[in-house]
Design an enzyme around this catalytic site. Structure first.
Site, PDB file in Angstrom:
ATOM      1  N   VAL A   9      -8.232  -2.110  59.843  1.00 25.93           N
ATOM      2  CA  VAL A   9      -9.423  -2.395  60.665  1.00 25.93           C
ATOM      3  C   VAL A   9      -9.077  -3.086  61.979  1.00 25.93           C
ATOM      4  O   VAL A   9      -9.916  -3.142  62.886  1.00 25.93           O
ATOM      5  CB  VAL A   9     -10.471  -3.244  59.902  1.00 25.93           C
ATOM      6  CG1 VAL A   9     -11.075  -2.460  58.758  1.00 25.93           C
ATOM      7  CG2 VAL A   9      -9.890  -4.576  59.443  1.00 25.93           C
TER       8      VAL A   9
ATOM      9  N   TYR B 293      -7.677 -19.876  59.806  1.00 25.02           N
ATOM     10  CA  TYR B 293      -8.618 -19.071  59.009  1.00 25.02           C
ATOM     11  C   TYR B 293     -10.053 -19.539  59.280  1.00 25.02           C
ATOM     12  O   TYR B 293     -10.957 -18.714  59.478  1.00 25.02           O
ATOM     13  CB  TYR B 293      -8.255 -19.210  57.529  1.00 25.02           C
ATOM     14  CG  TYR B 293      -9.148 -18.474  56.561  1.00 25.02           C
ATOM     15  CD1 TYR B 293      -8.978 -17.112  56.311  1.00 25.02           C
ATOM     16  CD2 TYR B 293     -10.163 -19.142  55.867  1.00 25.02           C
ATOM     17  CE1 TYR B 293      -9.793 -16.440  55.405  1.00 25.02           C
ATOM     18  CE2 TYR B 293     -10.974 -18.482  54.957  1.00 25.02           C
ATOM     19  CZ  TYR B 293     -10.783 -17.128  54.720  1.00 25.02           C
ATOM     20  OH  TYR B 293     -11.591 -16.474  53.817  1.00 25.02           O
TER      21      TYR B 293
ATOM     22  N   LYS C 174     -13.123 -17.365  60.740  1.00 29.00           N
ATOM     23  CA  LYS C 174     -14.367 -17.127  59.992  1.00 29.00           C
ATOM     24  C   LYS C 174     -15.587 -17.694  60.729  1.00 29.00           C
ATOM     25  O   LYS C 174     -16.680 -17.113  60.666  1.00 29.00           O
ATOM     26  CB  LYS C 174     -14.242 -17.701  58.585  1.00 29.00           C
ATOM     27  CG  LYS C 174     -13.261 -16.910  57.696  1.00 29.00           C
ATOM     28  CD  LYS C 174     -13.701 -15.442  57.527  1.00 29.00           C
ATOM     29  CE  LYS C 174     -12.924 -14.727  56.429  1.00 29.00           C
ATOM     30  NZ  LYS C 174     -13.407 -13.363  56.203  1.00 29.00           N
TER      31      LYS C 174
END
Ligand code: NAD
Length: 255
Positions: A66, A160, A164
Site C-alpha cells: 500500500v 508509531y 497513527k
C-alpha cells in the site's frame, strides 16, 4: 447467523492476510460481501480467501504494497474488475516497530512506519475515493488507527504514535472533503488486540493475559472479532450519519 448488511457489496481490506484484517474480511463475507484482501504476501491472503470460499463466500487476493501508489490503485481496479464496484474499503495494513526511545530510533524505522502507516493509508484512501465518488451509491471507508497517537502516547512508540495520530487527522479531514461526494470516512482506533503486535518483546500470550488482567479496566484485551464488529458498524448503513469519527475499542484503557 448472517445478517447480510453487505449483501451484494464489495469490500476491500488491506492487510487482510492476518490479525485484525483477516477478522474484518471474514466478518464482511459472513454478512454477504464480496471481499478483496490486499497485502504484500500471497500465501496469507490466499488462506483468507480459502476461509471465505470454504464458507460459501466470494473473495479475491491481490498482492499490493500500500505504500506504492500504483499497487494501492491496482487493488481498487482489481476489486472493480472482478466484482463490479467498490462499496467498502478498510485501510488496515500497518507496521509497529516499538521498543526504542526516540534517540535510538533509526531513520529507517521512522520512515518505514510513516511510509506504511500514513502514506500507505493516504495512497489507498485516495484511490478508493476516486473510485467511489463516481459510483451512484458512493461508498464507506474505515481507516484503522490506534489508541497510540491521538488518545495516548506511551514511551517507546513515538514514531508509531505520530503515524497513527496522522491517520486520525487525515481521515477526519478527508471525511469532510468527500462526504458531499457520497463517500463516508471514519476511523477505528483499537487498543491492545489479540495479535502478535500487542506482545512486548519476549512476552508470551500468557504473560500478556496477566498484564491485561492487572492493567486494563475490562481485565482483558480485545478479540480481533470485536474490532471487526466496530469496523462493520461504521461501514454499514447503520452508521449513515456518522462522518469523520474515531471510534476507540480499547477495553477501557492502555496496556
Ligand atoms: P498484523 O501484523 O497481523 O497486520 C498488519 C497487516 O498489514 C499484515 O497482514 C501485513 O502483512 C500488512 N502490511 C504491512 N505492511 C504492508 C504494506 N506496506 N502493504 C500491504 N500490507 C501491509 O497486525 P494487526 O494487529 O492485525 O494490525 C492491524 C492494524 O491494526 C494495523 O494498522 C495496526 O497498527 C493496528 N492496531 C493493532 C493493534 C493491536 O494491538 N494488535 C492495536 C492498535 C492498532
Amino acid at each position: 447467523m448472517t445478517r447480510g448488511r453487505f449483501t451484494g457489496r464489495t469490500a476491500l481490506v488491506t492487510g487482510g492476510g492476518s490479525g485484525i484484517g483477516r477478522a474484518v474480511a471474514l466478518a464482511f463475507a459472513a454478512e454477504g460481501a464480496h471481499v478483496v484482501v490486499a497485502g504484500r504476501r500471497q500465501e496469507p491472503l490466499d488462506e483468507t480467501v480459502a476461509l471465505i470460499e470454504g464458507s460459501g463466500g466470494k473473495a479475491l487476493a491481490v498482492r499490493a504494497d500500500v505504500s506504492r501508489d500504483t499497487e494501492a490503485a491496482a487493488a481498487v481496479r482489481a476489486a472493480v474488475e472482478t466484482f463490479g464496484s467498490l462499496d467498502v474499503a478498510v485501510n488496515n495494513a500497518g507496521v509497529f516497530r516499538g521498543g526504542a526511545p526516540l534517540a535510538d530510533l533509526s531513520e529507517e524505522g521512522w520512515r518505514t512506519q510513516l511510509d506504511v502507516n500514513v502514506t500507505g493509508v493516504f495512497l489507498a484512501l485516495r484511490a478508493q475515493v476516486r473510485q467511489m465518488r463516481g459510483q451512484p451509491s458512493g461508498g464507506a471507508i474505515v481507516n484503522i488507527s490506534s489508541t497510540f497517537g491521538v488518545h495516548t502516547s506511551p514511551a517507546g512508540a513515538a514514531a508509531y504514535s505520530a503515524a497513527k495520530a496522522a491517520v486520525t487527522a487525515l481521515s477526519r479531514g478527508a471525511a469532510r472533503d468527500h462526504i458531499g461526494d457520497g463517500v463516508r470516512i471514519n476511523v477505528v482506533s483499537p487498543g491492545a488486540t489479540d495479535t502478535p503486535m500487542s506482545l512486548r518483546p519476549g512476552e508470551t500470550e500468557s504473560d500478556r493475559t496477566r498484564r491485561a488482567a492487572a492493567t486494563l479496566p475490562l481485565g482483558r484485551i480485545s478479540a480481533t472479532e470485536e474490532i471487526a464488529a466496530a469496523v462493520l458498524y461504521l461501514a454499514s448503513d447503520d452508521a449513515a450519519s456518522v462522518v469523520g469519527t474515531d471510534l476507540v475499542v480499547d477495553s477501557g484503557g492502555s496496556l
